[in-house]
Design a protein around this motif. Sequence first.
Motif, PDB file in Angstrom:
ATOM      1  N   UNK A  27       0.893  -1.421   0.254  1.00  0.00           N
ATOM      2  CA  UNK A  27       0.057   0.016   0.105  1.00  0.00           C
ATOM      3  C   UNK A  27       0.958   1.238  -0.001  1.00  0.00           C
ATOM      4  N   UNK A  28       1.907   1.103  -0.807  1.00  0.00           N
ATOM      5  CA  UNK A  28       2.709   2.352  -0.752  1.00  0.00           C
ATOM      6  C   UNK A  28       3.681   2.767   0.149  1.00  0.00           C
ATOM      7  N   UNK A  29       3.765   1.681   1.175  1.00  0.00           N
ATOM      8  CA  UNK A  29       4.589   1.970   2.537  1.00  0.00           C
ATOM      9  C   UNK A  29       5.804   0.751   2.477  1.00  0.00           C
ATOM     10  N   UNK A  30       6.963   1.147   2.699  1.00  0.00           N
ATOM     11  CA  UNK A  30       7.903   0.352   2.553  1.00  0.00           C
ATOM     12  C   UNK A  30       7.855  -0.423   3.990  1.00  0.00           C
ATOM     13  N   UNK A  31       7.923  -1.864   3.512  1.00  0.00           N
ATOM     14  CA  UNK A  31       7.752  -2.785   4.662  1.00  0.00           C
ATOM     15  C   UNK A  31       8.817  -2.763   5.856  1.00  0.00           C
ATOM     16  N   UNK A  32      10.217  -2.776   5.378  1.00  0.00           N
ATOM     17  CA  UNK A  32      11.440  -2.648   6.463  1.00  0.00           C
ATOM     18  C   UNK A  32      12.375  -1.612   5.749  1.00  0.00           C
ATOM     19  N   UNK A  33      12.803  -0.689   6.360  1.00  0.00           N
ATOM     20  CA  UNK A  33      13.765   0.192   5.804  1.00  0.00           C
ATOM     21  C   UNK A  33      15.069  -0.217   6.334  1.00  0.00           C
ATOM     22  N   UNK A  34      15.899  -0.599   5.179  1.00  0.00           N
ATOM     23  CA  UNK A  34      17.332  -1.244   5.709  1.00  0.00           C
ATOM     24  C   UNK A  34      17.976  -0.303   6.121  1.00  0.00           C
ATOM     25  N   UNK A  35      17.851   1.118   5.860  1.00  0.00           N
ATOM     26  CA  UNK A  35      18.911   2.008   6.689  1.00  0.00           C
ATOM     27  C   UNK A  35      18.794   1.739   8.354  1.00  0.00           C
ATOM     28  N   UNK A  36      17.300   1.564   8.640  1.00  0.00           N
ATOM     29  CA  UNK A  36      17.229   1.432  10.245  1.00  0.00           C
ATOM     30  C   UNK A  36      17.860  -0.024  10.672  1.00  0.00           C
ATOM     31  N   UNK A  37      17.840  -0.840   9.534  1.00  0.00           N
ATOM     32  CA  UNK A  37      18.281  -2.245  10.135  1.00  0.00           C
ATOM     33  C   UNK A  37      19.704  -2.288  10.149  1.00  0.00           C
ATOM     34  N   UNK A  38      20.504  -1.400   9.429  1.00  0.00           N
ATOM     35  CA  UNK A  38      21.972  -1.181   9.537  1.00  0.00           C
ATOM     36  C   UNK A  38      22.622  -0.579  10.817  1.00  0.00           C
ATOM     37  N   UNK A  39      21.709  -0.268  11.876  1.00  0.00           N
ATOM     38  CA  UNK A  39      22.298   0.615  12.934  1.00  0.00           C
ATOM     39  C   UNK A  39      22.964  -0.336  13.893  1.00  0.00           C
ATOM     40  N   UNK A  40      22.509  -1.671  14.231  1.00  0.00           N
ATOM     41  CA  UNK A  40      22.916  -2.379  15.017  1.00  0.00           C
ATOM     42  C   UNK A  40      24.535  -2.793  14.438  1.00  0.00           C
TER      43      UNK A  40
END
Length: 314
Positions: A208-221
């Motif tokens: 619905x036009x929304x990104x399921x998972x933002x890879x930028x956020x996933x990179x923080x750890x």
Amino acid sequence: MDIQYLLFLQEIREATGGIFDEFFNAISKFAVDILPFLPYIIFWCVDKKWGYRFITTTWLGELLNGIIKLTVCAYRPWIRSAKIEPAGDSKTAATGYSFPSGHTLAATMQYGNTAVWQWNKRRWLSIVCIVLIVLTGFSRNFLGVHTPQDVLVGWTEGILLIFVVGFVQNKLEGKEKVKDVLTLVGVIAVIGTIIYITFKPYPMDYVDGKLLVDPQKMMNDCFKACGAFLGFLIGSYLERHYIHFEIPELSSKLPILACVGFALMFAWKELFAPATIVPLLGGHWGNFVARCIMVFFAVTVWPLVIKKSCAGKE
């Protein structure tokens, strides 16, 4: 099958009114919020060699786990199935991809190292640690935040690292030049990891036009792990060559200094870094620098403070 297992545990949670949720949530949080400080207490106060083993395992493991997570890019259970409703605020608080489980890895490394260390001294403590490893892994399934395979690989990863790091440490006893070469290799590995996770492709799935998972956020750890491992590499090099820290076992000041050191690190991690460096430099480099400073402080600065404070007569 994995989703069906999580749904079975979810039914138990719902049938019991969630009375076990806080218990398992506490076990999970302890594994990542408090337990990772154990290596520094051991390093400062109990056994320097084992402290180094704990710290090396911790940050090498976190780095490896970050690489695997960002390579596999497995979605969390509730993204894979709308039927999964995890306990608590996991949907908004989850900070990484699903595979492998970081909480399980963290618990396995800390409790596992303790179990190996104390096996011939305090067998009861080793058994308690093994039980806690199992409970932490199970808690990730029970809370609906990880699949069984996430947990199994987290356990496997931690166990292998414990024995590999221990084996290498014993082989390198007294071989400072080889340690220096490995330190340089580690620095190169950190640089290579940052390049890899920054430029590799990531899944960009939209609903619905929304990104399921933002890879930028996933990179923080992974940036946190890179910074911490770099801080350890630089700090341990300086400690081995210039500080030559030895635990002042007979000093009455040591327990107080250890408590102060722990308090400073905890305050930096939970309060000051998120309020200063992270907003200033952003999620990636802010976390990188913050963890680098924290581990460098633990391995270099605070041992020097202890050494100077406990020098001479009481």
